[in-house]
Design a protein around this motif. Sequence first.
Motif, short mmCIF file in Angstrom:
data_model
loop_
_atom_site.label_atom_id
_atom_site.label_comp_id
_atom_site.label_asym_id
_atom_site.label_seq_id
_atom_site.Cartn_x
_atom_site.Cartn_y
_atom_site.Cartn_z
N LYS A 1 -14.91 62.44 -2.80
CA LYS A 1 -14.17 61.41 -2.02
C LYS A 1 -14.97 60.67 -0.97
O LYS A 1 -14.51 60.29 -0.03
CB LYS A 1 -13.02 62.03 -1.55
N THR A 2 -16.35 61.30 -0.61
CA THR A 2 -17.00 60.60 0.45
C THR A 2 -17.03 59.44 0.82
O THR A 2 -16.49 58.92 1.83
CB THR A 2 -18.31 61.26 0.35
N ALA A 3 -17.33 58.43 -0.17
CA ALA A 3 -17.33 56.89 0.07
C ALA A 3 -15.85 56.48 0.51
O ALA A 3 -15.78 55.45 1.59
CB ALA A 3 -17.82 56.23 -1.24
N GLU A 4 -14.68 56.86 -0.16
CA GLU A 4 -13.47 56.47 0.18
C GLU A 4 -13.11 57.11 1.52
O GLU A 4 -12.27 56.34 2.41
CB GLU A 4 -12.37 56.93 -0.72
N MET A 5 -13.53 58.31 1.96
CA MET A 5 -13.27 58.86 3.28
C MET A 5 -13.65 58.11 4.14
O MET A 5 -13.14 57.63 5.35
CB MET A 5 -13.75 60.18 3.34
N VAL A 6 -14.98 57.95 4.03
CA VAL A 6 -15.80 56.72 5.10
C VAL A 6 -14.90 55.59 5.39
O VAL A 6 -14.74 55.14 6.47
CB VAL A 6 -17.26 56.80 4.88
N LYS A 7 -14.64 54.72 4.28
CA LYS A 7 -14.12 53.83 4.38
C LYS A 7 -12.69 53.73 5.09
O LYS A 7 -12.26 52.94 5.73
CB LYS A 7 -13.58 53.20 2.87
N PHE A 8 -11.88 55.05 4.74
CA PHE A 8 -10.57 54.99 5.42
C PHE A 8 -10.62 55.29 6.73
O PHE A 8 -9.98 54.66 7.52
CB PHE A 8 -9.93 56.22 4.50
N TYR A 9 -11.70 56.08 7.33
CA TYR A 9 -11.63 56.51 8.55
C TYR A 9 -12.15 55.31 9.34
O TYR A 9 -11.87 55.11 10.60
CB TYR A 9 -12.23 57.95 8.87
N GLU B 1 -12.94 51.83 8.58
CA GLU B 1 -12.28 50.61 8.36
C GLU B 1 -10.70 50.47 8.39
O GLU B 1 -10.17 49.80 9.15
CB GLU B 1 -12.66 50.13 7.08
N ALA B 2 -9.99 51.43 7.77
CA ALA B 2 -8.77 51.35 7.81
C ALA B 2 -8.08 51.65 9.14
O ALA B 2 -7.32 51.27 9.88
CB ALA B 2 -7.99 52.06 6.70
N LEU B 3 -8.69 52.96 9.59
CA LEU B 3 -8.56 53.61 10.87
C LEU B 3 -9.05 53.00 12.15
O LEU B 3 -8.61 53.34 13.27
CB LEU B 3 -8.61 55.09 10.91
N ALA B 4 -10.11 52.49 11.78
CA ALA B 4 -10.95 51.39 12.77
C ALA B 4 -11.63 52.72 13.98
O ALA B 4 -11.72 52.30 14.98
CB ALA B 4 -10.18 50.83 13.40
N LEU B 5 -12.15 53.81 13.24
CA LEU B 5 -12.85 54.92 14.26
C LEU B 5 -14.20 54.46 14.24
O LEU B 5 -14.62 53.97 13.36
CB LEU B 5 -12.69 56.03 13.55
N ARG B 6 -14.98 54.69 15.30
CA ARG B 6 -16.26 54.15 15.66
C ARG B 6 -17.01 55.08 14.83
O ARG B 6 -17.12 56.16 14.57
CB ARG B 6 -16.61 54.54 16.81
N SER B 7 -18.02 54.52 13.97
CA SER B 7 -19.02 55.05 12.96
C SER B 7 -20.06 55.59 13.86
O SER B 7 -20.76 54.59 14.42
CB SER B 7 -19.47 54.24 11.98
N LEU B 8 -20.52 56.79 13.71
CA LEU B 8 -21.66 57.41 14.83
C LEU B 8 -22.74 58.00 13.56
O LEU B 8 -22.26 57.98 12.49
CB LEU B 8 -21.11 58.67 15.41
N PHE C 1 -5.69 48.06 7.00
CA PHE C 1 -5.49 48.91 5.79
C PHE C 1 -5.58 47.96 4.48
O PHE C 1 -6.29 48.18 3.39
CB PHE C 1 -4.09 49.59 5.76
N ALA C 2 -4.95 46.98 4.51
CA ALA C 2 -4.94 45.86 3.47
C ALA C 2 -6.44 45.35 3.26
O ALA C 2 -6.99 45.52 1.93
CB ALA C 2 -4.18 44.54 3.74
N ALA C 3 -7.25 45.06 4.07
CA ALA C 3 -8.67 44.53 4.24
C ALA C 3 -9.47 45.54 3.54
O ALA C 3 -10.49 45.43 2.96
CB ALA C 3 -9.09 44.05 5.61
N ALA C 4 -9.08 46.94 3.87
CA ALA C 4 -10.10 47.84 3.34
C ALA C 4 -9.45 48.43 1.96
O ALA C 4 -10.36 49.17 1.40
CB ALA C 4 -10.09 49.19 4.44
N GLY C 5 -8.34 47.82 1.40
CA GLY C 5 -8.03 48.24 -0.16
C GLY C 5 -7.15 49.44 -0.27
O GLY C 5 -6.93 49.79 -1.01
#
Length: 330
Positions: A74-82, A84-91, A153-157
């Motif tokens: 689920k790694t790719a989906e998890m990264v996208k969710f947190y 892009e959908a939740l808009a948390l900063r990627s470190l 959420f919609a933009a991230a699928g």
Amino acid sequence: MGRMITTLLGTAALAAALPAAAQTITTPEGAQMSAATDLAYKPGELTPEQLSSSTRDLFAQDSMNVFRRYPREKTAEMVKFYTEALALRSLSPIQLTSTQQMLLTGVGSGQIKLSAGQQGNRKYDLSGGITGGTGIRFFLLSYPDKAVVEQRFAAAGFAKPEFVKRPDGAFQAQVTDPGGFPIVILVRPGAKDGSNDGVGVGISVSDLDKSRAFYREFVGLDELPPVEATLIGTTLYPYRHKETTLLLYHAGDNLPQDNGSAGIQYVVRDTPMVDAKAKHRGGIAVETPLNKLAGFDLVTVWLNDPDGVTNYFAQVGPNSRTAQQARATK
């Protein structure tokens, strides 16, 4: 989960029985650490007052970090969710081993850490959602604009969150991440985007008295007045350290246990002191004994709350990744 040690007496006995060459500890995320018995406080070095006080005065960060373990596929989906959908900063991620990364997202001064793989003999059971078992059952994130959240959420699928209006006028929705873990989204005026003003961590407990005492008296969090969570149908007992609030609640008796899907990390100034305080109190289960990782300038001890929820304490030196990222954000 690596070498599971359930009592401090067992830790001492095991350390005494093993030769020095075998003093390597594997953390629940797969990192190879060295036993840090040389850093432990000796009997008589600390006063009874120091040993009996909480860990609160050792905190070195204005928040707690939390982590999520999930199925590796689920790694790719998890990264996208947190991100892009939740808009948390990627470190930048931390490479723990040749095959294991800790993916990091920023939330205020803290982090939500994403760890692929459900290691060891931890229990994983998210069936029934927020009230279906014990352990950490949800994260609470806040935002200022409902329409922006829906658009992300919609933009991230992902399906748009279905918001309902709470009695206090705020809007709330519940979604699940791709690994099946509930996320409560709160939209309220004045909230910082990306939940950068705080995170809530919902912990379903089997015994409120024991869990409240652990977080109040040993960890030393601020105990706030109870809150009636009408949309969940229970009473929440909040325990806070600045940006992060643990929300304890009792959902029923004899519920399934999940002590693996999520956990809590405290950044502290003196991990051996935490270790000494836990030994002095007795009865606090040790998940991973006092250890150090020189390349990361890190000293940790992993403890468990009364329901087996990971509470790990990390002392990070000036050359650690955590310290470098903290300086970079100032």
